[in-house]
Design a protein around this motif. Structure first.
Motif, PDB file in Angstrom:
ATOM      1  N   CYS A 346       0.845  -1.196   0.000  1.00  0.00           N
ATOM      2  CA  CYS A 346       0.000   0.000   0.000  1.00  0.00           C
ATOM      3  C   CYS A 346       0.879   1.245   0.000  1.00  0.00           C
ATOM      4  CB  CYS A 346      -0.901   0.006   1.235  1.00  0.00           C
ATOM      5  SG  CYS A 346      -1.856   1.530   1.442  1.00  0.00           S
ATOM      6  N   CYS A 381     -11.328   6.022  -1.743  1.00  0.00           N
ATOM      7  CA  CYS A 381     -10.421   4.947  -2.150  1.00  0.00           C
ATOM      8  C   CYS A 381     -11.121   3.599  -2.209  1.00  0.00           C
ATOM      9  CB  CYS A 381      -9.224   4.885  -1.200  1.00  0.00           C
ATOM     10  SG  CYS A 381      -8.025   6.185  -1.487  1.00  0.00           S
ATOM     11  N   GLY A 382     -12.143   3.409  -1.372  1.00  0.00           N
ATOM     12  CA  GLY A 382     -12.890   2.162  -1.416  1.00  0.00           C
ATOM     13  C   GLY A 382     -13.594   1.938  -2.728  1.00  0.00           C
ATOM     14  N   CYS A 385      -9.651   2.623  -5.678  1.00  0.00           N
ATOM     15  CA  CYS A 385      -8.263   2.253  -5.398  1.00  0.00           C
ATOM     16  C   CYS A 385      -7.783   1.148  -6.348  1.00  0.00           C
ATOM     17  CB  CYS A 385      -8.140   1.773  -3.950  1.00  0.00           C
ATOM     18  SG  CYS A 385      -6.428   1.601  -3.400  1.00  0.00           S
ATOM     19  N   ARG A 387      -5.876  -1.181  -5.590  1.00  0.00           N
ATOM     20  CA  ARG A 387      -5.797  -2.408  -4.787  1.00  0.00           C
ATOM     21  C   ARG A 387      -4.432  -3.085  -4.856  1.00  0.00           C
ATOM     22  NH1 ARG A 387     -11.796  -5.150  -5.857  1.00  0.00           N
ATOM     23  NH2 ARG A 387     -12.989  -3.224  -5.550  1.00  0.00           N
ATOM     24  N   GLU A 390      -4.215  -5.900  -2.438  1.00  0.00           N
ATOM     25  CA  GLU A 390      -4.791  -7.187  -2.830  1.00  0.00           C
ATOM     26  C   GLU A 390      -3.889  -7.917  -3.817  1.00  0.00           C
ATOM     27  OE1 GLU A 390      -8.915  -7.114  -3.903  1.00  0.00           O
ATOM     28  OE2 GLU A 390      -9.419  -5.609  -2.379  1.00  0.00           O
ATOM     29  N   ASP A 405     -10.170  -3.985  -0.172  1.00  0.00           N
ATOM     30  CA  ASP A 405     -10.742  -2.696  -0.534  1.00  0.00           C
ATOM     31  C   ASP A 405     -12.241  -2.638  -0.243  1.00  0.00           C
ATOM     32  OD1 ASP A 405      -9.875  -0.166  -1.557  1.00  0.00           O
ATOM     33  OD2 ASP A 405     -11.082  -0.529  -3.334  1.00  0.00           O
ATOM     34  N   ASP A 406     -12.919  -3.733  -0.462  1.00  0.00           N
ATOM     35  CA  ASP A 406     -14.361  -3.757  -0.176  1.00  0.00           C
ATOM     36  C   ASP A 406     -14.617  -3.665   1.327  1.00  0.00           C
ATOM     37  OD1 ASP A 406     -15.203  -3.886  -2.808  1.00  0.00           O
ATOM     38  OD2 ASP A 406     -15.126  -6.062  -2.885  1.00  0.00           O
ATOM     39  N   LYS A 408     -12.650  -1.994   3.399  1.00  0.00           N
ATOM     40  CA  LYS A 408     -12.415  -0.575   3.691  1.00  0.00           C
ATOM     41  C   LYS A 408     -13.615   0.265   3.267  1.00  0.00           C
ATOM     42  CE  LYS A 408      -9.576   1.773   1.081  1.00  0.00           C
ATOM     43  NZ  LYS A 408      -8.469   1.171   0.383  1.00  0.00           N
ATOM     44  N   LYS A 409     -14.175  -0.047   2.129  1.00  0.00           N
ATOM     45  CA  LYS A 409     -15.348   0.676   1.645  1.00  0.00           C
ATOM     46  C   LYS A 409     -16.518   0.511   2.606  1.00  0.00           C
ATOM     47  CE  LYS A 409     -18.473   0.845  -2.379  1.00  0.00           C
ATOM     48  NZ  LYS A 409     -18.825   0.156  -3.639  1.00  0.00           N
TER      49      LYS A 409
END
Length: 883
Positions: A346, A381-382, A385, A387, A390, A405-406, A408-409
């Motif tokens: 990241c 970013c969610g 991004c 990713r 990931e 990411d999902d 975080k979203k």
């Protein structure tokens, strides 16, 4: 404490002399020589010893007290004076006279040099609890089972005293005077008690505060990642001050870090890591003052690693080869063999394992707080991004990577849906210092956010009528709805950030005019908001425009009329956005043409799939030769076959088959082959240097340009990248600006290099894990999505987040160096998982000065014998093979 002419006597080149040379007269020195160590004497008693009148002696004694060469207290109604040790004592007292250190900055260097003179001599030779300073653990870090002595509790010292003062930190004042500050500001941070408080108040070094105010200072220090130390020569359970220290500025902690001599200051405690609970978020690592904590690998390895035996001062000579003179710039956040790949991958190095675990426990506010330590735009970013986390996720080597990411979203959405938004607490109050941020894209918003949290007065100037930069003007609403951007920006407003839209800095107002308005520093984050044209025939025909221009017009709500057949040239993410936006307008069909093959297209695979699902045709391996027009209006494009895009060295150098061409009819051509920066008049009159591609040239670590008060970030620095890259640069830019506008701070010394690295995934044992499938969002049918600019993708449910969190392998873990840990407990204040505690490892007490000296001499002699005895054993071990 030394005899004139002896080996240890002070000369004119020594710091003990230089600390007084510019501020002490010969007459003051004569009186000072009549004082005694820690033995209060009245003016009458001193006058009798020095042969001066009582009246003159009284004046000179007070002058000595004012400059810091003598303590003074009223005892039984009479002022009495005495000497203390150099450190902690007169060096601090001198430097804490604000008028003197400002007039004579060399006083700070003398204090610094005294530590450099004494530090190597003491290395390894001071037993635990007998050094001049002593770490006192943060009380919440010590549980009832291990707390056994009140002298280890900071509250004990507050309760024992009735007079308190608050002063600047002498170590930081010294650093600041030399231009070597670490970013931790000196003002109003150290507490004096009893006789020291009386002295500090009377001589103007400190202001009087109450016990409750002292406790508030300690709490704020702990919240800001500082730790506590006390002067240690007053006797067991006694002290006259509590210092709130950082590892990058404190001279006492330098004993542990530069000379690798933590015994000289350590408490009776060491850190203990519960590896089961630890999620390697890294918060403790970044707050540890002595770099005793680092991130490492939790997963088992297939090939065991042999750790070499470490030398310790108890049985080894302790000289230059063991010291770490560059400790202020070479601090490590990860072990040499790396840690969790998600955090390393990241760009903002968010504590990903941490927020996943918190989300799985339903602790959504704490999860958001952890994310916002690094990224103020998680809802944005969610949704957009790239990713990287990931892509690096170890779980991907088993089946599918964790849906980081999902998750975080989902966390960010809980905050968006809440009646009360999470607003971080401001760390300080620097509202007298105004900072200007030019551009409201991700870099600018990030910089403004972190400066506001630090306590600055920040104004963001935006050229366009809408805020968000390319987030708003360059990303379609079906990927990032404007309400989401506005909601993220609203948090900045609540932090006090001011926004001015429609202001073209360089035209409506210049940087120089803003300087005259009181702005101390500038962060340039205008983005790459201009599309790149193609140098081919017909590129200026009517109906040809850049994709960036097309997206901006759409997002501003006044798109150009577009219909018929649309050709999009380009194969990156922006080209996909352009094509998918075009398909949502009144067009017949949309076709993309790009040089790259389907496998090597720079656009993300997911976005390519979505474009195809919406009926967009993607033609790979074709480059434009010329644009055909009739009466100045585009009618088509001639493409030629691209055989290769890059040369053997990976440089852009396309090769074409001129014999294979294709003519494509087009009513509109949207060129999306790159972005450029339009500086306008922003840099007029400045000393900022640009690269041939118009990016600002700046320091790679600090982002400072060739004009010192101007910093830069985002696309204006790097060229077009992703929002998360710009966000990471925004935080670092804020750190640099904070250091720049504060007097005497270095932009680099004591600055954490967040060089998180991944472990070798080929050397981890991945057998035996579950095969739980990745949780996914519901599929959005392309036939439906192409009809709307709304984002139809939705969010994971709480149940899905729980299941997905269980798929995380928990790759990383914090590792502790027991020797370097000084037992301050600062790490425990940052851990949200109860994974860190302090355990009692020693049972040492402080001593009065004379007793401490005796014990130090005795210890040093015994240690010398041990070192001598161990030398042959060490030699034999060095000849033996490792393992």
């Amino acid at each position: 404490m030394v005899k004139d002419g002896s080996k240890r006597s002070v000369t004119a080149s020594d710091p003990e002399y230089r600390i007084f040379e510019p501020i002490m007269s010969d007459e003051m020195a004569e009186v000072g020589l009549a004082l005694e160590l820690k033995q209060p004497l009245s003016a009458v008693e001193v006058a009798n010893k020095c042969g001066k009148s009582i009246e003159e002696t009284e004046i000179l004694l007070w002058d000595l007290a004012v400059i810091g060469a003598a303590f003074v207290n009223k005892i039984d109604g009479v002022d009495k004076y005495w000497h203390d040790v150099w450190v902690p004592g007169h060096m601090e007292m001198v430097v804490n006279n604000k008028a003197l250190i400002e007039q004579y900055p060399q006083l700070g260097k003398a204090f610094d040099d005294f530590g450099k003179k004494r530090g190597p001599l003491a290395a390894g030779n001071v037993p635990i609890g007998k050094g001049p300073m002593r770490v006192i653990p943060i009380e919440t870090a010590i549980d009832g089972d291990t707390r056994s002595a009140s002298y280890e509790e900071v509250s004990k010292y507050l309760d024992d005293n009735h007079v308190f003062s608050l002063s600047d930190c002498a170590c930081r004042a010294s650093r600041e005077a030399q231009g070597e500050g670490c970013g931790h500001i000196k003002d109003d941070i150290c507490i004096q008690m009893g006789h020291a408080a009386e002295y500090y108040i009377r001589t103007g070094r400190g202001k009087e505060i109450s016990r409750d105010e002292a406790k508030a200072v300690l709490r704020k220090a702990e919240d800001n990642g500082l730790m506590h130390q006390i002067p240690n020569f007053d006797g067991s359970g006694e002290t006259h001050a509590i210092c709130n220290c950082c590892g990058c500025g404190c001279f006492a902690l330098r004993l542990a870090e530069q000379w690798q001599n933590p015994d000289m200051i350590r408490s009776n405690y060491v850190v203990k890591i519960d590896e089961v609970k630890c999620v390697a978020c890294g918060e403790c690592v970044e707050t540890c003052p002595t770099n005793a904590l680092r991130l490492g690998q939790k997963l088992c390895t297939t090939q065991p690693k042999i750790k070499p035996e470490r030398d310790l001062p108890y049985t080894n000579e302790w000289g230059d080869d063991k010291f770490n003179p560059d400790y202020r710039v070479n601090r490590q956040v990860a072990n040499d063999d790396g840690s969790a790949p998600c955090k390393a991958g990241c760009p903002a190095h968010i504590g990903i394992q941490g927020y996943i675990k918190l989300a799985s426990q339903g602790r959504y506010i704490e999860a958001l707080e952890l994310i916002k330590q690094e990224n103020p735009l998680p809802a944005v970013c969610g949704r957009i991004c790239p990713r990287n986390c990931e892509s690096e996720c170890t779980r991907g080597d088993i089946d599918d990577p964790v849906a980081i990411d999902d998750i975080k979203k989902f966390i960010a959405q809980q905050d968006l849906d809440s009646d009360t938004r999470y607003i971080p607490t401001k760390r300080h109050n620097y509202t007298d210092k105004k900072i200007a941020v030019i551009g409201s894209g991700p870099a600018g918003l990030s910089c403004a956010y972190f400066l506001a949290v630090e306590g600055y007065s920040v104004t963001v100037f935006e050229k366009q009528p809408l805020l968000g930069g390319m987030l708003t003007l360059g990303i379609p609403s079906y990927r990032l709805e404007k309400e989401v951007i506005d909601a993220e920006i609203d948090v900045l407003r609540q932090l006090g950030v001011e926004f001015q839209t429609g202001v073209d800095v360089g035209h409506a107002v210049t940087l120089e005019q803003l300087r005259h308005q009181g702005y101390r520093a500038f962060y340039l984050a205008i983005g790459a908001q201009k599309g790149t044209a193609l140098p081919i025939e017909g590129a200026s025909a009517k109906g040809v425009m850049t994709g960036v221009e097309f997206l901006r017009d759409i997002n501003l709500g006044h798109p150009a009329a577009i219909a018929g057949k649309v050709v999009v040239i380009g194969g990156g993410n922006v080209a996909i956005d352009v094509a998918r936006t075009a398909v949502r307008t009144e067009v017949e069909d949309v076709a993309m043409y790009c040089l790259e093959s389907r496998a090597t297209m720079p656009a993300h695979t997911e976005e390519v799939t979505e474009a195809l699902d919406e009926g967009i045709t993607i033609n790979n391996g074709w480059g434009p030769s010329r644009i055909v027009s009739e009466e100045g209006k585009v009618t088509g494009v001639v493409f030629k076959r691209c055989l290769s895009v890059t040369d053997a060295k990976g440089r852009f150098a396309p090769v074409f088959d001129e014999s294979e061409v294709r003519y494509v009819k087009a009513d509109r051509v949207l060129i999306s082959v790159g972005q450029a920066i339009d500086w306008g008049g922003l840099l007029t009159g400045s000393d900022v240097s640009l690269s041939p591609t118009q990016q600002v040239l700046a320091d790679a670590a600090t982002y400072q340009t060739s004009q010192p008060d101007i910093f830069v970030g985002g696309d204006a620095l790097t060229g077009p990248r992703f929002a998360i890259d710009a966000i990471a640069q925004g935080k670092e830019g804020a750190i640099s600006i904070h250091r720049y506008v504060q007097p005497g701070q270095s932009l680099t010394l004591g600055r954490l290099k967040r060089a998180y690295t991944s472990f070798d995934k080929s050397n981890v044992a991945l057998g035996g894990y579950d095969t739980a499938p990745r949780q996914t969002l519901h599929h959005v049918d392309g036939a439906q999505s192409r009809t709307t600019f709304r984002d139809l993708r939705g969010n994971l449910t709480a149940e899905q987040v729980q299941k997905e969190a269980e798929r995380c392998l928990g790759c990383g873990v914090v590792t502790a160096d027991d020797f370097m840990c000084v037992g301050c407990g600062s790490c425990t204040t940052k851990c949200k998982f109860g994974a860190i505690s302090l355990v009692r490892a020693y049972d040492a007490e402080g001593s009065e000065l004379r007793d401490a000296r005796k014990q130090i001499i005795k210890y040093a002699i015994k240690r010398k014998v041990k070192v001598t005895m161990y030398k042959p054993i060490k030699k034999i071990k060095s000849l033996m093979p490792i393992g």
